[in-house]
Design a protein around this motif. Structure first.
Motif, PDB file in Angstrom:
ATOM      1  N   GLN A   1       0.123   4.213   0.687  1.00 39.87           N
ATOM      2  CA  GLN A   1      -0.443   5.257   1.538  1.00 39.87           C
ATOM      3  C   GLN A   1      -0.432   4.789   2.976  1.00 39.87           C
ATOM      4  O   GLN A   1      -0.505   3.602   3.261  1.00 39.87           O
ATOM      5  CB  GLN A   1      -1.886   5.584   1.143  1.00 39.87           C
TER       6      GLN A   1
ATOM      7  N   GLN B   1      -5.146  10.567   4.799  1.00 36.31           N
ATOM      8  CA  GLN B   1      -4.432   9.555   4.024  1.00 36.31           C
ATOM      9  C   GLN B   1      -3.228  10.254   3.398  1.00 36.31           C
ATOM     10  O   GLN B   1      -3.374  11.289   2.744  1.00 36.31           O
ATOM     11  CB  GLN B   1      -5.325   9.003   2.912  1.00 36.31           C
TER      12      GLN B   1
ATOM     13  N   ARG C   1      -2.343   5.896   6.832  1.00 32.37           N
ATOM     14  CA  ARG C   1      -3.448   6.671   7.391  1.00 32.37           C
ATOM     15  C   ARG C   1      -3.037   7.155   8.777  1.00 32.37           C
ATOM     16  O   ARG C   1      -2.573   6.374   9.605  1.00 32.37           O
ATOM     17  CB  ARG C   1      -4.727   5.841   7.499  1.00 32.37           C
TER      18      ARG C   1
ATOM     19  N   ASP D   1       0.853  -1.182   0.000  1.00 33.04           N
ATOM     20  CA  ASP D   1       0.000   0.000   0.000  1.00 33.04           C
ATOM     21  C   ASP D   1       0.889   1.233   0.000  1.00 33.04           C
ATOM     22  O   ASP D   1       1.762   1.368   0.864  1.00 33.04           O
ATOM     23  CB  ASP D   1      -0.889  -0.003   1.256  1.00 33.04           C
TER      24      ASP D   1
END
Length: 197
Positions: free
Chosen positions: A152, A170, A154, A150
């Motif tokens: 990204q 994000q 959070r 991933d």
């Protein structure tokens, strides 16, 4: 004629009784609602000057010693934040680093968390951090097989007493490395709690 006049005379009295009854009922409803709102507002955070930032120090293999994520929490002004009021979550896929406070954060103060690469040999850890420090997680991996796929992360900041979200974002990352999700032969680490310092 007199009988008809007597019947009309009762109408204003009934109207007044109805108006008084409706006023009392409305007053009660408004009062309950108002007290409920006031009680609810009392649980909300009264400070709004907290700033949470994330910075990535990117690198390319094999220069793992530069892999680093920095989180800073700053009280820009206003009230002192009590230690048990704030929790911060840094999520990368199913991996999480949780940040808490172990002391009050006064106006003008900044605390931080650091996540760095660790190849278990120790030679990739930056010289200014120590994996034993309460605010350091040596969890970054440079091998894509060892961290969530991933690009990204959070970032969230929660006010614990009211369970209010003060900040949520994000954030795109380089994808060159990420939070190590454990050795398959060992118990996977999915959550690590650190203390901002």
């Amino acid at each position: 004629m007199r009988g008809l006049s007597d019947k009309r005379a009762a109408t204003p009295a009934v109207g007044i009784v109805l108006i008084v009854a409706i006023t009392v009922i409305l007053g009660g409803v408004v009062g309950v609602f108002a007290f409920g709102v006031v009680d609810d507002l009392g649980e909300k955070p009264t400070f709004a000057a907290l700033e949470l930032t994330f910075e990535e120090e990117p690198a390319s293999a094999p220069d793992y010693g530069k892999f680093r994520w920095e989180l800073e929490l700053t009280n820009r002004g206003g009230e002192t934040v009590d230690a048990d009021e704030i929790v911060v979550y840094l999520d990368h896929g199913n991996q999480r680093v949780t940040g808490t406070l172990n002391r009050s954060l006064r106006a003008g103060e900044t605390v931080e968390l650091t996540v760095v690469h660790n190849n278990q040999g120790g030679n990739t850890i930056p010289g200014d951090v120590n994996c034993a420090d309460v605010n350091v997680a040596c969890r970054l991996a440079g091998d894509e097989a060892n961290y969530p796929d991933d690009d990204q992360i959070r970032l969230q900041m929660i006010h614990e007493p009211s369970e209010s979200t003060l900040y949520r974002e994000q954030i795109s990352i380089s994808g060159e490395y990420g939070i190590f999700n454990g050795n398959p032969s060992d118990i996977d680490i999915t959550d690590e709690t650190l203390t901002f310092a």
